[in-house]
Every structure is written in structure tokens, then in C-alpha cells.
Design a protein around this motif. Sequence first.
Motif, mmCIF file in Angstrom:
data_model
loop_
_atom_site.group_PDB
_atom_site.id
_atom_site.type_symbol
_atom_site.label_atom_id
_atom_site.label_comp_id
_atom_site.label_asym_id
_atom_site.label_seq_id
_atom_site.Cartn_x
_atom_site.Cartn_y
_atom_site.Cartn_z
ATOM 1 N N MET A 1 0.836 -1.207 0.000
ATOM 2 C CA MET A 1 0.000 0.000 0.000
ATOM 3 C C MET A 1 0.874 1.260 0.000
ATOM 4 N N GLN A 2 1.921 1.225 0.800
ATOM 5 C CA GLN A 2 2.803 2.397 0.890
ATOM 6 C C GLN A 2 3.608 2.629 -0.385
ATOM 7 N N HIS A 3 3.928 1.546 -1.099
ATOM 8 C CA HIS A 3 4.847 1.662 -2.221
ATOM 9 C C HIS A 3 4.209 1.512 -3.605
ATOM 10 N N THR A 4 2.896 1.474 -3.660
ATOM 11 C CA THR A 4 2.204 1.429 -4.948
ATOM 12 C C THR A 4 1.899 2.853 -5.380
ATOM 13 N N LEU B 1 -6.602 10.969 -6.726
ATOM 14 C CA LEU B 1 -7.774 10.569 -5.949
ATOM 15 C C LEU B 1 -7.385 9.709 -4.736
ATOM 16 N N LEU B 2 -6.334 8.905 -4.905
ATOM 17 C CA LEU B 2 -5.954 7.914 -3.886
ATOM 18 C C LEU B 2 -4.691 8.263 -3.099
ATOM 19 N N THR B 3 -4.075 9.418 -3.395
ATOM 20 C CA THR B 3 -2.784 9.772 -2.804
ATOM 21 C C THR B 3 -2.749 9.662 -1.287
ATOM 22 N N SER B 4 -3.787 10.146 -0.611
ATOM 23 C CA SER B 4 -3.752 10.166 0.861
ATOM 24 C C SER B 4 -4.585 9.039 1.478
#
Length: 115
Positions: free
Chosen positions: A50-53, A58-61
Motif C-alpha cells: 500500500m505504501q509503495h504502490t 484521488l488515492l494519494t492520501s
Amino acid sequence: KTMHEFSIIMNVLRIAEENAKNLDAKIVHEIEMDIGILSGIDFEALEFAMQHTQKNELLTSARLVINKIPAKARCKSCNYEFDIDDFYTACPLCGKFNHYIFQGKELKVKAIKID
């Protein structure tokens, strides 16, 4: 092993993005998942994925919240229900290896928090 979790996260992000777009959301804050302890998922590898994808705007945070679902089995011989930590546990009541696991193999997106 981690490649498996990366592909799962990519699918989860796609699901979150599709749902957010359908609801005209501007941002995804949180993705909540139910994952059973016997699902075969490595929880740390999933967090790492999750951290490295790479994510779009829209999904950045988006934050990943994992509910670890304990495993439960029911003995087919005596109908006793019990907690189970692996696939190789005998029924604590009758001692037989004749059960089915009815909880603990889940892997699903439960909720998405958006704005």
C-alpha cells in the motif's frame, strides 16, 4: 510473496477508485478491509504494498485500515464451534479432524471513506 500482496493492493485501489468516481468523490481518505487470519495474506507485506504502490491524485492520501478476522471452525462430527489458528487443528471436544472453517478466510473491501 510480496508480489501477491502488490497485486491485491492494485485491485483494491482499482475498486476504491471506481467506487469513488461513481460517487463523484474528490478524494479517498480510507480503505477499510476485512482480512481473515487464514486468508494467506501477509499483513505486513500488504501494508508495504500500500505504501509503495503508485497512486493517482484521488488515492494519494488513502489510508489502509485492516480488520483482522479471527478464524472459527465447526466440527462436522460433533457440531462444536471453536477458534482455530491453522488448518491442522483437531476438534478440542471430540478430537477429530473433520471440520470446516466458516470464518477467517475473508479478503474484502468493507468500506471506503471519501469526500
